[in-house]
Design a protein around this motif. Structure first.
Motif, PDB file in Angstrom:
ATOM      1  N   ASP A 268      50.945  36.079  36.490  1.00  0.00           N
ATOM      2  CA  ASP A 268      49.733  36.229  37.099  1.00  0.00           C
ATOM      3  C   ASP A 268      48.492  36.092  36.573  1.00  0.00           C
ATOM      4  OD1 ASP A 268      48.352  38.643  39.397  1.00  0.00           O
ATOM      5  OD2 ASP A 268      47.622  39.025  37.306  1.00  0.00           O
ATOM      6  N   HIS A 269      48.637  36.334  35.167  1.00  0.00           N
ATOM      7  CA  HIS A 269      47.276  35.994  34.478  1.00  0.00           C
ATOM      8  C   HIS A 269      46.854  34.571  34.393  1.00  0.00           C
ATOM      9  CE1 HIS A 269      45.007  35.477  30.529  1.00  0.00           C
ATOM     10  NE2 HIS A 269      44.469  36.336  30.937  1.00  0.00           N
TER      11      HIS A 269
ATOM     12  N   TYR B   4      41.126  34.168  47.484  1.00  0.00           N
ATOM     13  CA  TYR B   4      42.339  34.331  46.516  1.00  0.00           C
ATOM     14  C   TYR B   4      41.910  34.952  45.238  1.00  0.00           C
ATOM     15  CZ  TYR B   4      45.748  32.673  49.554  1.00  0.00           C
ATOM     16  OH  TYR B   4      46.744  32.620  50.716  1.00  0.00           O
ATOM     17  N   PHE B   5      42.518  35.908  44.711  1.00  0.00           N
ATOM     18  CA  PHE B   5      42.210  36.499  43.578  1.00  0.00           C
ATOM     19  C   PHE B   5      40.934  37.200  43.492  1.00  0.00           C
ATOM     20  CE2 PHE B   5      45.725  33.708  42.420  1.00  0.00           C
ATOM     21  CZ  PHE B   5      46.420  34.685  41.868  1.00  0.00           C
ATOM     22  N   ASN B   6      40.545  37.662  44.811  1.00  0.00           N
ATOM     23  CA  ASN B   6      39.353  38.337  45.206  1.00  0.00           C
ATOM     24  C   ASN B   6      38.066  37.283  44.697  1.00  0.00           C
ATOM     25  OD1 ASN B   6      37.938  40.558  46.198  1.00  0.00           O
ATOM     26  ND2 ASN B   6      37.664  41.691  44.391  1.00  0.00           N
ATOM     27  N   ILE B   7      38.301  36.296  45.182  1.00  0.00           N
ATOM     28  CA  ILE B   7      37.243  35.360  44.730  1.00  0.00           C
ATOM     29  C   ILE B   7      36.954  34.376  46.330  1.00  0.00           C
ATOM     30  CG2 ILE B   7      36.267  33.389  43.782  1.00  0.00           C
ATOM     31  CD1 ILE B   7      37.501  34.727  41.142  1.00  0.00           C
ATOM     32  N   ASN B   8      35.953  34.575  46.730  1.00  0.00           N
ATOM     33  CA  ASN B   8      35.469  33.272  47.712  1.00  0.00           C
ATOM     34  C   ASN B   8      35.674  32.008  46.994  1.00  0.00           C
ATOM     35  OD1 ASN B   8      34.196  31.514  49.287  1.00  0.00           O
ATOM     36  ND2 ASN B   8      33.059  32.964  50.496  1.00  0.00           N
TER      37      ASN B   8
ATOM     38  N   GLN C 225      43.344  30.545  35.334  1.00  0.00           N
ATOM     39  CA  GLN C 225      43.360  28.986  35.275  1.00  0.00           C
ATOM     40  C   GLN C 225      43.230  28.562  36.714  1.00  0.00           C
ATOM     41  OE1 GLN C 225      43.984  27.066  31.978  1.00  0.00           O
ATOM     42  NE2 GLN C 225      43.528  28.929  31.070  1.00  0.00           N
ATOM     43  N   GLN C 226      44.433  28.799  37.441  1.00  0.00           N
ATOM     44  CA  GLN C 226      44.892  28.116  38.535  1.00  0.00           C
ATOM     45  C   GLN C 226      43.752  28.314  39.571  1.00  0.00           C
ATOM     46  OE1 GLN C 226      47.216  25.761  39.405  1.00  0.00           O
ATOM     47  NE2 GLN C 226      47.941  25.674  37.222  1.00  0.00           N
ATOM     48  N   ILE C 227      43.161  29.370  39.729  1.00  0.00           N
ATOM     49  CA  ILE C 227      42.027  29.704  40.792  1.00  0.00           C
ATOM     50  C   ILE C 227      40.865  29.015  40.509  1.00  0.00           C
ATOM     51  CG2 ILE C 227      40.900  31.571  39.517  1.00  0.00           C
ATOM     52  CD1 ILE C 227      41.441  31.433  43.409  1.00  0.00           C
ATOM     53  N   VAL C 228      40.667  28.788  39.151  1.00  0.00           N
ATOM     54  CA  VAL C 228      39.526  27.863  38.848  1.00  0.00           C
ATOM     55  C   VAL C 228      39.805  26.351  39.150  1.00  0.00           C
ATOM     56  CG1 VAL C 228      38.108  27.100  36.758  1.00  0.00           C
ATOM     57  CG2 VAL C 228      39.102  29.365  36.645  1.00  0.00           C
TER      58      VAL C 228
ATOM     59  N   ARG D  43      43.223  42.083  43.451  1.00  0.00           N
ATOM     60  CA  ARG D  43      42.441  42.319  42.239  1.00  0.00           C
ATOM     61  C   ARG D  43      43.182  42.357  40.905  1.00  0.00           C
ATOM     62  NH1 ARG D  43      40.174  47.028  45.978  1.00  0.00           N
ATOM     63  NH2 ARG D  43      38.281  45.961  46.718  1.00  0.00           N
ATOM     64  N   VAL D  44      42.626  42.521  39.854  1.00  0.00           N
ATOM     65  CA  VAL D  44      43.401  42.808  38.374  1.00  0.00           C
ATOM     66  C   VAL D  44      44.373  43.881  38.721  1.00  0.00           C
ATOM     67  CG1 VAL D  44      43.026  42.958  36.037  1.00  0.00           C
ATOM     68  CG2 VAL D  44      41.485  41.621  37.100  1.00  0.00           C
ATOM     69  N   ASN D  45      45.639  43.382  38.145  1.00  0.00           N
ATOM     70  CA  ASN D  45      46.477  44.575  38.181  1.00  0.00           C
ATOM     71  C   ASN D  45      46.967  45.107  39.501  1.00  0.00           C
ATOM     72  OD1 ASN D  45      46.590  44.856  35.319  1.00  0.00           O
ATOM     73  ND2 ASN D  45      44.653  46.501  35.312  1.00  0.00           N
ATOM     74  N   ASP D  46      46.509  44.342  40.469  1.00  0.00           N
ATOM     75  CA  ASP D  46      47.277  44.510  41.670  1.00  0.00           C
ATOM     76  C   ASP D  46      48.821  43.923  41.736  1.00  0.00           C
ATOM     77  OD1 ASP D  46      45.229  45.763  43.177  1.00  0.00           O
ATOM     78  OD2 ASP D  46      44.596  44.017  44.507  1.00  0.00           O
ATOM     79  N   GLU D  47      49.560  44.682  42.605  1.00  0.00           N
ATOM     80  CA  GLU D  47      50.843  44.126  42.636  1.00  0.00           C
ATOM     81  C   GLU D  47      51.222  42.903  43.391  1.00  0.00           C
ATOM     82  OE1 GLU D  47      52.841  47.452  45.603  1.00  0.00           O
ATOM     83  OE2 GLU D  47      52.886  47.952  43.492  1.00  0.00           O
TER      84      GLU D  47
END
Ligand SMILES: *[C@@H]1O[C@H](CO)[C@@H](O)[C@H](O)[C@H]1NC(C)=O
Ligand SMILES: *[C@@H]1O[C@H](CO)[C@@H](O)[C@H](O)[C@H]1NC(C)=O
Ligand SMILES: *[C@@H]1O[C@H](CO)[C@@H](O)[C@H](O)[C@H]1NC(C)=O
Ligand SMILES: *[C@@H]1O[C@H](CO)[C@@H](O)[C@H](O)[C@H]1NC(C)=O
Ligand SMILES: *[C@@H]1O[C@H](CO)[C@@H](O)[C@H](O)[C@H]1NC(C)=O
Length: 346
Positions: free
Chosen positions: A67-68, A323-327, A73-76, A291-295
């Protein structure tokens, strides 16, 4: 001996004791995950399995889901392709990542504003070469893809088993021959021992499956040195494609956000209305804001009425963008600023 055997099992005449799920569905029966029973029909079973692709399987333990890694990295990488300042995204978020080339090609003969885009990058610290593909960038491209799927249907790819959408294959080839192949060869020559990360969101996710197929089939990279991360990708191919892809790539994840309608789309080839389409493994479903720590759920089945596809109502396009709470498109266009709070999902 045989008589005693018949007597003992005489209580359960219709339950065939299969060794496991694969042999059960291989003999034309249905496997029930909860009870580990094999039967021709089930009166009640929460998770019935009828095809081998869906027999419960965990990802290869050598390549666990991280997840980290995805949210740092991947979302960027997947967001950066939306903007004109890709290196700024890296400088803000992954300083060791260096952009090599951005390639943009005209991938429609019908529209004046439909382009396909991808980039190559490399990271000496993480010993990785990146191939990243942008998602579709507007209503014309979404329409062009829908038209292409309906008119062009499925076709074979690189002489391999199974079929994938012609329009996606064509888009990949235009980008590949439009510079990405040469860019990758240059990087591989310079960094022969690096692994390769292939990724993208939406259309970009479909292109990442085609690109990784190319790398493996051409022998450019061994599948275990290819790390595939697709996000929010529609189905691209038939059962044989999904089986081949799943058995070939041990390090491939497909991330799906909550009620995102796009990865749930195109269940049947619209060109024939007969061929059923399947996602390759491994789906990871975040049924929340990411969000961070979401399951999240790492799906043991590949594609059917499981995990994200257990939800069919209330599907949303907004969950496709965040995705990952980012537009993703907006953040990428802005150069992936460090403070992400302005890009959070309302
Ligand atoms: C197995 O299938 C038979 C019919 O073929 C049905 O009567 C029976 O209830 C099924 N068993 C279970 C556990 O669902
Ligand atoms: C792409 O090519 C078509 C003709 O093949 C043309 O009509 C269209 O304007 C081109 N689009 C772009 C973005 O250059
Ligand atoms: C272009 O649009 C026409 C009319 O909508 C359609 O028949 C044709 O198949 C489209 N071409 C492509 C390549 O999608
Ligand atoms: C497939 O089904 C859709 C929706 O029912 C229909 O519009 C389309 O014409 C069908 N296509 C074929 C090739 O049968
Ligand atoms: C981050 O941005 C938000 C909203 O745009 C702002 O309220 C907040 O003060 C910023 N945080 C930092 C640490 O700059």
């Amino acid at each position: 001996m045989i008589l005693r055997f018949l007597l003992i099992f005489g209580f359960l005449p219709t339950i065939i004791l299969a060794q496991n799920c694969v042999s059960c569905v291989g003999s034309g029966n249905i496997w029930c995950v909860e009870t580990s029973q094999c039967n021709s029909t089930f009166v009640s079973c929460q998770t019935p399995i009828s095809i081998q692709l869906n027999c419960p399987t965990q990802p290869d333990p050598r390549y666990p889901y991280d997840d980290h890694f995805m949210r740092t990295q991947q979302i960027v990488l997947a967001s950066a392709s939306h903007g004109e300042i890709v290196q700024t995204c890296f400088d803000n978020q992954i300083p060791s990542m260096k952009l090599y080339q951005v390639r943009t090609v005209n991938c429609s003969s019908n529209y004046t504003d439909v382009t396909c885009r991808g980039f190559t990058a490399y990271d000496i610290t993480q010993k990785a070469i990146v191939l990243s593909f942008r998602g579709s960038h507007g209503p014309d491209q979404s329409q062009q893809l829908a038209d292409g799927m309906a008119n062009g249907g499925l076709q074979s790819y690189f002489g391999n088993t199974g079929t994938i959408f012609k329009v996606v294959y064509d888009s990949f080839m235009l980008l590949w021959n439009g510079g990405m192949y040469q860019d990758l060869k240059n990087l591989k020559y310079k960094y022969p021992d690096f692994e390769v990360w292939v990724n993208g969101h939406s259309l970009g996710g479909m292109l990442s499956w085609v690109a990784s197929s190319y790398l493996a089939i051409s022998g450019l990279y061994k599948p275990e040195n290819i790390r595939v991360v697709a996000m929010a990708a529609p189905r691209i191919g038939d059962y044989n494609f999904a089986v081949w892809y799943t058995s070939t790539f041990p390090n491939s994840y497909h991330i799906i956000h909550r009620n995102d309608q796009i990865p749930r789309s195109v269940k049947i080839d619209p060109h024939t209305n007969t061929t059923v389409l399947f996602h390759p493994r491994t789906q990871v479903w975040y049924n929340n804001y990411m969000r961070v720590n979401d399951e999240y759920q790492i799906c043991a089945e590949a594609d059917g009425n499981y995990c994200s596809d257990a939800v069919t109502e209330g599907l949303s396009f907004e969950d496709h963008i965040y995705y990952f709470n980012i537009n993703m498109p907006q953040w990428g266009r802005d150069g992936c600023p460090k403070n992400i709070s302005a890009y959070a999902q309302p």
